[in-house]
Design a protein around this motif. Structure first.
Motif, short mmCIF file in Angstrom:
data_model
loop_
_atom_site.label_atom_id
_atom_site.label_comp_id
_atom_site.label_asym_id
_atom_site.label_seq_id
_atom_site.Cartn_x
_atom_site.Cartn_y
_atom_site.Cartn_z
N HIS A 1 103.26 78.63 41.44
CA HIS A 1 103.30 79.97 42.03
C HIS A 1 102.75 80.93 40.98
CE1 HIS A 1 104.60 83.43 44.33
NE2 HIS A 1 105.25 83.88 43.26
N ILE A 2 101.51 81.37 41.20
CA ILE A 2 100.86 82.27 40.24
C ILE A 2 101.28 83.72 40.48
CG2 ILE A 2 98.62 83.18 39.50
CD1 ILE A 2 97.47 80.40 39.94
N ASP A 3 101.22 84.13 41.74
CA ASP A 3 101.69 85.46 42.15
C ASP A 3 101.88 85.42 43.66
OD1 ASP A 3 99.12 85.92 43.38
OD2 ASP A 3 98.34 86.61 41.46
N LYS A 4 102.19 86.56 44.27
CA LYS A 4 102.55 86.55 45.69
C LYS A 4 101.40 86.16 46.61
CE LYS A 4 101.80 91.51 46.49
NZ LYS A 4 102.45 92.76 46.90
N LYS A 5 100.17 86.14 46.10
CA LYS A 5 99.03 85.76 46.92
C LYS A 5 98.43 84.41 46.54
CE LYS A 5 97.42 90.36 48.28
NZ LYS A 5 96.26 91.28 48.33
N ASN A 6 99.04 83.73 45.57
CA ASN A 6 98.45 82.49 45.09
C ASN A 6 99.50 81.42 44.82
OD1 ASN A 6 95.38 83.04 44.50
ND2 ASN A 6 96.48 84.88 43.82
N ASN A 7 99.50 80.38 45.67
CA ASN A 7 100.32 79.19 45.50
C ASN A 7 99.40 77.98 45.50
OD1 ASN A 7 103.16 80.20 45.60
ND2 ASN A 7 102.53 80.92 47.61
N LEU B 1 114.40 74.67 42.06
CA LEU B 1 113.99 74.25 43.40
C LEU B 1 112.75 74.97 43.91
CD1 LEU B 1 117.51 73.98 45.10
CD2 LEU B 1 116.04 72.11 44.30
N ARG B 2 112.08 75.70 43.04
CA ARG B 2 110.90 76.45 43.45
C ARG B 2 109.66 75.91 42.73
NH1 ARG B 2 112.38 80.41 46.47
NH2 ARG B 2 110.41 81.53 46.31
N TYR B 3 108.49 76.43 43.11
CA TYR B 3 107.26 76.07 42.41
C TYR B 3 107.34 76.55 40.97
CZ TYR B 3 104.39 74.61 46.43
OH TYR B 3 103.86 73.94 47.49
N ALA B 4 106.67 75.85 40.06
CA ALA B 4 106.61 76.29 38.67
C ALA B 4 105.90 77.64 38.59
CB ALA B 4 105.87 75.27 37.82
N GLN B 5 106.37 78.50 37.72
CA GLN B 5 105.78 79.83 37.56
C GLN B 5 105.24 80.04 36.16
OE1 GLN B 5 107.81 83.13 39.65
NE2 GLN B 5 109.35 81.64 40.29
N VAL B 6 105.09 78.96 35.41
CA VAL B 6 104.47 79.02 34.09
C VAL B 6 103.30 78.03 34.08
CG1 VAL B 6 106.60 79.70 32.93
CG2 VAL B 6 106.05 77.27 33.16
N PRO B 7 102.29 78.27 33.25
CA PRO B 7 101.10 77.41 33.30
C PRO B 7 101.33 76.06 32.65
CG PRO B 7 100.85 79.08 31.60
CD PRO B 7 102.10 79.42 32.35
N PRO B 8 100.81 74.99 33.27
CA PRO B 8 100.78 73.68 32.62
C PRO B 8 99.66 73.64 31.59
CG PRO B 8 99.67 73.54 34.72
CD PRO B 8 100.20 74.95 34.61
N PHE C 1 95.26 81.65 34.80
CA PHE C 1 96.72 81.60 34.74
C PHE C 1 97.21 81.08 33.39
CE2 PHE C 1 100.78 79.39 36.23
CZ PHE C 1 101.52 80.57 36.32
N GLY C 2 96.31 80.41 32.67
CA GLY C 2 96.67 79.90 31.35
C GLY C 2 96.58 78.41 31.19
N VAL C 3 96.10 77.70 32.23
CA VAL C 3 95.91 76.25 32.13
C VAL C 3 94.78 75.99 31.12
CG1 VAL C 3 95.36 74.14 33.40
CG2 VAL C 3 96.65 75.96 34.51
#
Length: 207
Positions: free
Chosen positions: A89-95, A115-122, A153-155
């Motif tokens: 989950h990058i932001d509200k417009k990007n999953n 239980l949610r999508y990761a919100q930090v970059p791999p 996003f930082g990948v």
């Protein structure tokens, strides 16, 4: 925002097409939904949803090989190898979803594992084929758009394996390159793979 049946996958209301179940959305990029390849067959009643959400056995075979390479080569106390279509989950417009994500536990702390999508970059994102329905966008444009989202996003590295063309694309900030199937790829330092050579060693006609 509307919650999808997949935990942590929130969908902007203006992205929805009311005739299409939200469960058939694989990704959201810039607020636009991208559906699983073959989703029209679900809408036509020819297959169920699970029939289009899975990947081919060839794709699974390659993903399993890549995961084994990573497991043999990296420190599992420092890194998490996430497979089974992990989401970001990058932001509200990007999953976004990938086949393999590798996280550093210094970034993905225990509090971030929920239980949610990761919100930090791999550190890296790996995909075998696109697996979305390319209706109004060329595959090359979709791949470039998604890759840029991940890098921004930082990948650190994004790797695509394409079974149809037998090509590999490797993207790092400022350097994108495409190679043939037999190119040796460093997934991580010390984690080297060669998909073409591996398939040949197993007698696969797709080598």
């Amino acid at each position: 925002m509307i919650a999808s049946p997949r935990p942590g996958f929130d969908i902007p209301e203006n992205a929805l097409e009311k005739s299409i179940p939200t469960s058939l959305i694989r990704e959201i990029i810039d607020g636009k939904p991208y559906y699983y390849k073959g989703y029209q067959e679900v809408l036509a009643g020819n297959v169920n949803e699970e029939g289009v959400m899975g990947c081919s056995i060839l794709q699974s075979f390659i993903v399993a090989y890549l995961v084994r390479v990573l497991l043999r080569s990296i420190d599992e106390d420092r890194y998490l190898i996430a497979s089974n279509e992990p989401g970001l989950h990058i932001d509200k417009k990007n999953n976004l979803s990938s086949d393999i994500l590798v996280f550093d536990y210094n970034v993905l702390t225990i509090d971030e594992i929920n239980l949610r999508y990761a919100q930090v970059p791999p550190i890296i994102s790996v995909e075998v084929d696109t697996r979305i329905e390319l209706e109004n966008v060329a595959e090359s444009k979709y791949v470039a758009m998604k890759t840029m989202k991940l890098l921004n996003f930082g990948v650190k590295k994004v790797i695509w394996f394409f079974t149809e063309t037998k090509q590999i694309m490797i993207a790092t900030p400022g350097n994108w390159a495409t190679f043939g199937w037999d190119h040796e790829v460093a997934l991580m330092p010390g984690a080297l793979c060669n998909v073409g050579q591996y398939l040949r060693s197993k007698g696969s006609k797709y080598a």
